[in-house]
Write a protein that holds these residues in place. Structure first.
Motif, PDB file in Angstrom:
ATOM      1  N   ASP A   1      15.162  45.530  60.839  1.00  0.00           N
ATOM      2  CA  ASP A   1      15.965  47.108  60.507  1.00  0.00           C
ATOM      3  C   ASP A   1      17.629  46.564  60.713  1.00  0.00           C
ATOM      4  O   ASP A   1      18.487  45.598  61.512  1.00  0.00           O
TER       5      ASP A   1
ATOM      6  N   GLU B   1      22.014  46.698  58.823  1.00  0.00           N
ATOM      7  CA  GLU B   1      22.603  47.746  57.562  1.00  0.00           C
ATOM      8  C   GLU B   1      22.921  47.529  56.120  1.00  0.00           C
ATOM      9  O   GLU B   1      22.606  49.046  55.486  1.00  0.00           O
TER      10      GLU B   1
ATOM     11  N   SER C   1      19.820  48.182  54.070  1.00  0.00           N
ATOM     12  CA  SER C   1      19.833  49.949  54.011  1.00  0.00           C
ATOM     13  C   SER C   1      20.525  50.109  52.507  1.00  0.00           C
ATOM     14  O   SER C   1      19.825  51.101  52.121  1.00  0.00           O
ATOM     15  N   ASP C   2      21.696  49.732  53.242  1.00  0.00           N
ATOM     16  CA  ASP C   2      22.795  50.154  52.267  1.00  0.00           C
ATOM     17  C   ASP C   2      22.973  49.835  50.248  1.00  0.00           C
ATOM     18  O   ASP C   2      22.411  50.584  49.234  1.00  0.00           O
TER      19      ASP C   2
ATOM     20  N   ARG D   1      19.544  49.206  49.171  1.00  0.00           N
ATOM     21  CA  ARG D   1      18.317  50.024  49.275  1.00  0.00           C
ATOM     22  C   ARG D   1      18.550  51.462  48.463  1.00  0.00           C
ATOM     23  O   ARG D   1      18.006  52.149  47.905  1.00  0.00           O
TER      24      ARG D   1
ATOM     25  N   TYR E   1      19.227  42.333  47.048  1.00  0.00           N
ATOM     26  CA  TYR E   1      18.172  42.833  48.485  1.00  0.00           C
ATOM     27  C   TYR E   1      17.757  41.650  49.460  1.00  0.00           C
ATOM     28  O   TYR E   1      17.677  41.043  49.903  1.00  0.00           O
TER      29      TYR E   1
END
Length: 275
Positions: A152, A154, A157-158, A160, A178
């Motif tokens: 998890d 941040e 996630s950004d 992706r 990534y």
């Protein structure tokens, strides 16, 4: 010691403490100086050899006659030799206490007297190491994690979200970012888990060393290997180590393999000598 052939030589398995209770003198060799082959000790050696103990002043070498190295291109045969070597060292440990193992294919030029002379020349150092390792054994711990790494994070996630919105060319570059971020996070997790494991076990052992995968004792379970450790510990600490490892695997994502006791392969000095 050498790996070339000799007219006569002795293959060396390990050095043992031959001074303890139960030692017996070999009748023929007892006429010479030193304590020779000793207790009930009759393991099968490499290629059906019959190892025995050559001793001097309470220090013994487990040997079998052999003038040439064990050499083959057949990896299965080499593995059988390695396992036979290990079995003899293990048997020596059961009979005499913690042994000091030689590396595989160590051969000393000459007969038993030549080995005995080497024992005399190295006696003080061998005695000191036998005393230092007495009662201590090697244990191996391999820590692995189950499942796919899905942190998890941040930044991930950004990345992706940007990949999903980007064109083909930009998405390719973002995928690389990534993967690098994911690799960095996985390494950080592994370092953290390894440090925690080492910190847990340190109070219970005399020494601890990292172990790279692929070694002769590497028996870690399949999966994502986080770390391997070699522990030098008294046998009475075995249960305490096991209990500590039970706490580690209380985390369902972690798995541990715990093996031993082994001779102190990772900690004993490399034995050599004239030959």
């Amino acid at each position: 010691m050498t790996e070339v052939g000799f007219a006569e030589g002795r293959y060396l398995y390990c050095v043992v403490d031959a001074s303890g209770p139960g030692a017996e003198r070999d009748g023929e060799r007892a006429d010479r100086e030193g304590v020779d082959a000793a207790r009930e000790f009759s393991p099968e050696g490499i290629e059906g050899g019959e190892p025995y103990v050559v001793g001097s002043d309470g220090v013994g070498a487990v040997v079998q006659p052999r003038g040439e190295p064990f050499d083959s291109d057949d990896l299965r045969r080499v593995k059988r030799w390695l396992l036979a070597h290990q079995r003899v060292v293990d048997a020596a440990g059961q009979a005499f206490g913690t042994p000091l193992p030689f590396r595989f294919d160590t051969i000393h030029e000459g007969d038993d007297d030549a080995v005995r002379e080497w024992l005399r020349s190295e006696r003080d150092a061998l005695r000191a190491n036998l005393d230092a390792f007495a009662g201590k054994w090697e244990y191996r711990v391999t820590l692995t994690v189950d499942g796919e790494f899905d942190p998890d994070d941040e930044e991930l996630s950004d990345l992706r979200a940007r990949i999903d919105a980007a064109g083909e060319g930009e998405a390719f570059l973002l995928e690389k970012q990534y993967e690098r971020r994911l690799t960095d996070l996985e390494r950080e997790r592994d370092d953290r888990l390894a440090a925690d494991l080492r910190e847990r076990l340190a109070p219970l052992v005399a020494d601890v060393e990292p172990v790279e995968s692929g070694g002769v004792l590497d028996e870690g379970p399949a999966g994502n290997r986080v770390t391997g450790l070699a522990l030098l510990a008294q046998r009475e600490q075995e249960s305490a180590i096991g209990s500590e490892l039970d706490e580690v695997v209380a985390d369902p994502d972690l798995d541990v393999e715990f093996t031993g006791p082994w001779p102190p392969y990772s900690f004993a000095p490399e034995l050599g000598g004239s030959g």
